[in-house]
Enzyme design. Structure first.
Site, PDB file in Angstrom:
ATOM      1  N   ASP A 127       0.833  -1.205   0.000  1.00 48.72           N
ATOM      2  CA  ASP A 127       0.000   0.000   0.000  1.00 48.72           C
ATOM      3  C   ASP A 127       0.872   1.262   0.000  1.00 48.72           C
ATOM      4  O   ASP A 127       1.991   1.237  -0.524  1.00 48.72           O
ATOM      5  CB  ASP A 127      -0.921  -0.051   1.246  1.00 48.72           C
ATOM      6  CG  ASP A 127      -2.253   0.648   1.010  1.00 48.72           C
ATOM      7  OD1 ASP A 127      -2.239   1.851   0.729  1.00 48.72           O
ATOM      8  OD2 ASP A 127      -3.302  -0.009   1.105  1.00 48.72           O
ATOM      9  N   HIS A 176      -3.800   6.189   3.453  1.00 50.95           N
ATOM     10  CA  HIS A 176      -4.446   5.010   2.869  1.00 50.95           C
ATOM     11  C   HIS A 176      -3.898   3.705   3.445  1.00 50.95           C
ATOM     12  O   HIS A 176      -4.653   2.826   3.868  1.00 50.95           O
ATOM     13  CB  HIS A 176      -4.238   5.079   1.355  1.00 50.95           C
ATOM     14  CG  HIS A 176      -4.980   4.071   0.551  1.00 50.95           C
ATOM     15  ND1 HIS A 176      -4.462   2.845   0.241  1.00 50.95           N
ATOM     16  CD2 HIS A 176      -6.192   4.123  -0.050  1.00 50.95           C
ATOM     17  CE1 HIS A 176      -5.323   2.186  -0.515  1.00 50.95           C
ATOM     18  NE2 HIS A 176      -6.385   2.939  -0.708  1.00 50.95           N
ATOM     19  N   SER A 187     -11.003  -0.033  -1.514  1.00 48.60           N
ATOM     20  CA  SER A 187      -9.772  -0.151  -0.713  1.00 48.60           C
ATOM     21  C   SER A 187     -10.072  -0.443   0.748  1.00 48.60           C
ATOM     22  O   SER A 187      -9.292  -1.100   1.417  1.00 48.60           O
ATOM     23  CB  SER A 187      -8.990   1.160  -0.751  1.00 48.60           C
ATOM     24  OG  SER A 187      -8.298   1.295  -1.946  1.00 48.60           O
TER      25      SER A 187
END
Ligand code: NAG
Ligand code: NAG
Ligand code: NAG
Ligand code: NAG
Ligand code: NAG
Ligand code: NAG
Ligand code: NAG
Ligand code: NAG
Ligand code: NAG
Length: 736
Positions: A141, A202, A525
Site C-alpha cells: 500500500d 491510505h 480499498s
C-alpha cells in the site's frame, strides 16, 4: 480510496485526471521506460542474484546507461528484474531463452468502526489467540504510520519464528512487535529520504482495518466515536510501501513487494491497489505476483476497483476480489434553511457554524467574472472574495466546494450526483445534496431575499438499507474470464473509520491544515482489508487450509443479498456480504490449486507456450478443452446472443466439495426456483463418512431468458441442517 482531491478520487470520478506516463529523470533518456523482465519461477539451484541480472543487462544495454538501468532484482520468490530500457533493448532481452516475458511497468492506484460489529465479529467473539498472534498480514500500500495506536505493540511477544523479513523502513522509521516489518520501493523517482512512512493515510487505514489493535475512543473530531479495531487485532503487520502521492504505484514495485512478502513469510497479503481497467494476465503484475503467492499457500485479497459502474479490474480466480458496500451506520450533515426546513445532506463535516445562520449566495451575485451557469457551478476562478466572504455559497457541482473555500466563503452547499450514496470529509462547513434536495434549496433561495442556512456538524444515522453496494464499486461481469464470478464478495467500504496519517490532510485540500490520527474514508480499498481480516480470522482456526478453502468458506457463507434491489445483482456483490464467524465453520469447501489455475487458463484459450512464459514453468495444456468446470464456489454462464431477444439456454457445471464440517454428514441440495429456469443437481444428496473426503456433483440450469432480462440469479445450497453452503448460479447475456 476515494476522496475529494483530484488525485485521490480519480479512480472513481475523474478517470481523466490520470497522470501522464512516468519518465526517467533525464531528458536524454526519455525513450527509456521501465520494463519488467520476468524470468518465471526460481530454479532449484539457480544463481538468480542481481549480479546475474546485471550481467544480462550488460549484454544489451549501451554501456553509458549500464549503471543506472537496473532498478530492482526479483530473486526471492521468483526470478526477474526491472530496468530502464529502450524498446530495442527490451526486444533483445525478450528473445533470450531464459527470459519468460518482458512487459512495460504500468502504474496502479490505491483505491480508498462499526463495520466489524455490523458483520457480527464483535470484540468478545470467540478467538484463537495463539494462532492469531502468529499470523502475519502483509500490506502492499502507501506505507504505514508506525506511531499509530493501532500499531502499538503493548502486550505483543516477539515476532513469530517463521518471520524472515526485516524492518527497512528508511529514516526515522521503527518497527515493533506489532508492526514487525517494513520495506519501501520506489522505481520511478529515485530521490532523497523516502521511507515506508505513510504520507497519505491510505496504507495506515487499510492495515489497521485488517489487523489493527483494539483502540478505544477513536473518532474523527468526535464523529463516529467508538472502538476502532482490525479483524485480527492480535496479528502482526508487515508493510510494503509501493504507492506515492501524485505518482501512484508502479507495477515494478508491486512485483518487488510480492517477491519480498512471499519470502518474508507473510500468511496473507492485502492489496488495495489496482488498475482502473482490467489488464491482460501477461501485463498484470498483481495477478502474477498473486499466483506465486498461491503456490506458497498465501491468499491474496484485492479491492475490486472504484470504477463503478464500469468493469471490475481484478479478474483471476486465485485472487479474492472485494466490492464495497454500506453498513447500518450512515453519516449525514444537516442543512437547516432559514424557514425551518432541514435537509439531510451527505458530508463528513466536523465543523460547526455555531448555530449562527449565514446568508446564502448563489449564481450571478457571486461573480462578475463568469457567466451565470459557470458561477452557479462555482467553476474554478469564478467566485469573487468580496461577493462571497462570510456567506454560504451554493454550487451546482460537487467540486465547486473547493472554489467556495478558496474564495473565502464560510461554507458551501453543493449538488452531489455521481456519489450521492457516500459522505466525504469536507474541508470546511459543507454538505452534498441530491437532485430533489437541491431543487428544494433553490426553491427556498428564490422564495425570499433573506435566505440563510445553518450547516450542522455531522451526525450518525441508522441506514436501514444496508448493506447495499456503493455506486463507485466496480461491477462484473469478468472481462477476461466470463465464467468466473467477479467481484467475489462484498464487505464494508463506505464511511469507514480507521487509522490515518497525521501528515495527510483529511479532506486532501491544501487549505485544510488539520492533522488527524483517525479518519473516515470510503472505497473498495476499505472493503478489501475487511475481507483480509476475516480471512485471517478463519485461518486462525484452520491454519492448514489452502487459500482457496478460506476464500470458499467466506464466499459460501456470505449473507444473501437482495437481487431485486440491485440490477447487477451478483455482479455487484459476488456471493454476498461476508460473515466471518459463519465462515470459520463452513461445512464444505470448493478447493482449487495452482495446477487447477493452469488448467483453467488452458481452457480459457491460453496456449502451453504462453503459460510457460507467464509462469516460467514447463506447462503442457491438456488436449481436451472443457468449460465451466473450474471448481469455483460460484457458477456463472455467459449466454452468447443478441439483446432484446428471448433466448433459451442450458448450462452444465461440475464441482467438487471437500468435507470440513463433521466426519459423518449428509448434505441435501436446495435450489432456487423460478418460472424462468429449472435446475437439476446430480446427485442431490452427498453423504460423507470422513473429514476431508471429497464428493463431486453436476449442476444443470436450463430455461429461457426473456427479452427484457439480461441476468438470471439462481442458487444452489448444500445443507446438512447445520451448515448452509450457498453458491449463486448466474446466467447472463454476454456483453452486459
Ligand atoms: C520522526 O517521525 C516522527 C513522526 O513524524 C516525528 O514526530 C519526529 O520528529 C521524527 N524524528 C526525526 C528525528 O525526524
Ligand atoms: C526529507 O525529509 C524532510 C523532513 O520530512 C522533508 O522536509 C524533505 O522534503 C525530504 N526530502 C526529500 C528529498 O524527500
Ligand atoms: C432573516 O432571517 C433570519 C433567519 O430566519 C432572521 O433571524 C432574521 O430576522 C431575518 N431578517 C430579516 C430582515 O427579515
Ligand atoms: C421552506 O422552503 C422550501 C422551499 O421553498 C419549502 O419546500 C418548505 O416547505 C419551506 N418550509 C417551511 C417550514 O415553510
Ligand atoms: C427485496 O427487495 C424488494 C424491493 O425493495 C422487496 O420488496 C423484497 O421484500 C426484498 N426481499 C427480501 C427477501 O428482503
Ligand atoms: C478427449 O475427448 C475424446 C472425445 O470426447 C475422448 O475420446 C478422449 O479420451 C479424451 N482425451 C482425454 C485425454 O481426456
Ligand atoms: C433494446 O431495448 C431497449 C429498451 O428496452 C432499447 O433502448 C434498445 O435500443 C434495444 N436494443 C436493440 C438492439 O434493439
Ligand atoms: C461414521 O458412521 C459410521 C457408521 O455409522 C461409523 O462406523 C463411523 O465411526 C462414524 N465416523 C465418525 C467420524 O463419526
Ligand atoms: C421446467 O421443467 C418443467 C417440467 O419438465 C417444464 O414443464 C418447464 O417448461 C421447464 N421450465 C423451463 C423454463 O424450462
Amino acid at each position: 480510496m476515494i476522496r475529494l482531491h483530484c488525485f485521490k478520487i480519480f479512480t472513481v470520478l475523474f478517470a481523466l485526471c490520470v497522470l501522464g506516463p512516468i519518465t526517467h529523470c533525464c531528458a536524454s533518456e526519455n525513450e527509456r521506460k521501465i520494463y519488467i523482465v520476468y524470468m518465471g519461477n526460481l530454479g532449484e539451484d539457480e544463481q538468480s542474484t542481481s549480479t546475474y541480472h546485471s550481467n544480462m543487462l550488460q549484454e544489451v544495454v549501451d554501456s553509458r546507461f549500464e549503471g543506472e538501468s537496473l532498478i530492482r532484482s526479483y530473486s526471492r520468490s521468483f526470478n526477474g528484474f526491472a530496468a530502464y530500457l529502450t524498446h530495442e533493448e527490451q526486444e533483445k532481452l525478450a528473445s533470450k531463452d531464459e527470459v519468460v516475458s518482458v512487459f512495460p511497468s504500468v502504474t496502479f492506484y490505491p483505491q480508498t468502526t462499526r463495520s466489524w460489529d455490523f458483520m457480527g465479529l464483535q470484540e468478545n467473539a470467540q478467538r484463537n489467540p495463539t494462532v492469531e498472534s502468529d499470523t502475519i498480514v502483509g500490506v502492499i500500500d502507501t506505507g504505514i504510520w508506525p506511531e499509530s495506536r493501532s500499531f502499538n505493540d503493548k502486550g505483543f511477544s516477539p515476532p513469530p519464528k517463521k518471520w524472515r523479513g526485516v524492518c527497512k523502513g528508511g529514516q526515522n522509521f521503527t518497527c515493533n512487535n506489532k508492526l514487525i516489518g517494513a520495506r519501501y520501493y520506489k522505481s520511478s523517482m529515485p530521490s532523497g529520504n523516502e521511507s515506508a512512512r505513510d504520507q497519505e493515510g491510505h496504507g495506515s487505514h487499510t492495515a489497521s482495518t485488517a489487523a489493527g489493535n483494539v483502540v478505544k475512543d477513536a473518532s474523527f473530531y468526535g464523529i463516529a466515536k467508538g472502538t476502532a479495531k482490525g479483524g485480527v487485532p492480535s496479528a502482526r503487520i508487515a508493510a510494503y510501501k509501493v504507492c506515492y502521492p501524485n505518482i501512484g504505484c508502479d507495477s515494478a514495485d508491486v512485483l518487488a513487494a510480492f517477491d519480498d512478502a512471499i519470502a518474508d513469510g507473510v500468511d496473507i497479503i492485502t492489496i488495495s491497489v489496482g488498475n482502473p481497467e482490467p489488464l491482460v494476465l501477461e501485463n498484470d503484475a498483481i495477478a502474477i505476483g498473486a499466483f506465486h503467492a498461491s503456490q506458497k499457500g498465501i491468499l491474496v485479497v484485492q479491492s475490486a476497483g472504484n470504477s463503478g459502474p464500469a468493469l471490475v479490474a481484478s479478474t483471476v480466480p486465485w485472487i479474492f476480489t472485494v466490492a464495497a458496500s454500506t453498513t447500518d451506520r450512515g453519516i449525514i450533515t444537516k442543512v437547516v434553511l432559514g424557514n425551518g426546513t432541514t435537509i439531510m445532506g451527505k458530508a463528513i463535516n466536523a465543523f460547526n457554524l455555531k448555530g449562527k445562520s449565514s446568508r446564502l449566495a448563489y449564481g450571478k451575485e457571486t461573480s462578475s467574472l463568469c457567466e451565470e451557469q459557470l458561477a452557479k457551478s462555482c467553476a474554478k476562478g469564478c467566485l469573487e472574495k468580496r461577493r462571497v466572504k462570510g456567506e454560504v455559497v451554493v454550487c451546482s457541482q460537487y467540486q465547486g466546494m473547493e472554489e467556495a473555500l478558496r474564495a473565502g466563503a464560510v461554507g458551501s452547499v453543493v449538488l452531489s450526483t455521481e456519489l450521492a450514496d457516500v459522505s466525504f470529509v469536507v474541508p470546511f462547513p459543507a454538505s452534498g445534496l441530491t437532485i430533489p434536495q437541491f431543487r428544494d434549496l433553490q426553491g427556498y433561495f428564490d422564495s425570499t431575499k433573506n435566505h440563510t442556512v445553518d450547516i450542522l456538524k455531522s451526525e450518525l444515522v441508522k441506514n436501514l438499507n444496508a448493506p447495499s453496494v456503493a455506486s463507485f464499486s466496480s461491477r462484473g461481469p469478468n472481462f477476461f474470464f466470463p465464467s468466473i464470478l467477479k467481484p467475489d464478495v462484498t464487505a464494508p467500504g463506505v464511511e469507514i473509520l480507521a487509522a490515518y496519517s497525521p501528515m495527510s490532510s483529511p479532506s486532501e485540500n491544501p487549505q485544510d491544515k488539520r492533522s488527524t490520527k483517525y479518519s473516515i474514508i470510503s472505497g473498495t480499498s476499505m472493503a478489501c482489508p475487511h475481507v483480509t481480516g476475516a480471512a485471517a480470522y478463519v485461518k486462525s482456526f484452520h491454519p492448514n487450509w489452502s487459500p482457496s478453502a478460506i476464500k470458499s468458506a467466506l464466499m459460501t457463507t456470505a449473507w444473501r443479498m437482495n437481487a431485486t434491489k440491485d440490477p447487477k445483482a451478483e455482479f455487484s456483490y459476488g456471493t454476498g456480504h461476508i460473515d466471518p464467524i459463519k465462515a470459520a465453520d463452513p461445512g464444505l469447501v470448493y478447493e482449487s490449486f495452482p495446477d487447477d489455475y493452469i488448467r483453467f487458463l488452458c481452457n480459457s484459450g491460453y496456449t502451453s507456450s504462453t503459460l510457460s512464459r507467464i509462469f516460467g514453468i514447463g506447462i503442457q495444456c491438456p488436449e481436451n478443452k472443457t468449460s465451466n468446470d473450474f471448481n469455483y464456489p460460484a457458477m456463472t454462464f455467459p449466454l452468447v446472443g443478441g439483446r432484446n431477444k428471448s433466448a433459451t439456454f442450458s448450462a452444465r457445471f461440475h464441482r467438487r466439495v471437500t468435507n470440513v464440517g463433521s466426519g459423518n454428514s449428509t448434505y441435501k441440495a436446495i435450489t432456487s426456483s423460478s418460472l424462468d429456469y429449472n435446475i437439476t443437481v446430480v446427485p442431490r444428496i452427498l453423504k460423507f463418512i470422513a473429514l476431508n473426503q471429497k464428493q463431486s456433483f453436476g449442476v444443470t440450469i436450463s430455461g429461457k431468458m426473456s427479452s427484457k432480462t439480461n441476468l438470471i440469479s439462481a442458487s444452489l445450497e448444500w445443507s446438512d441442517g447445520v451448515h448452509s453452503v450457498r453458491s449463486p448460479i448466474v446466467v447472463y447475456r454476454d456483453g452486459l
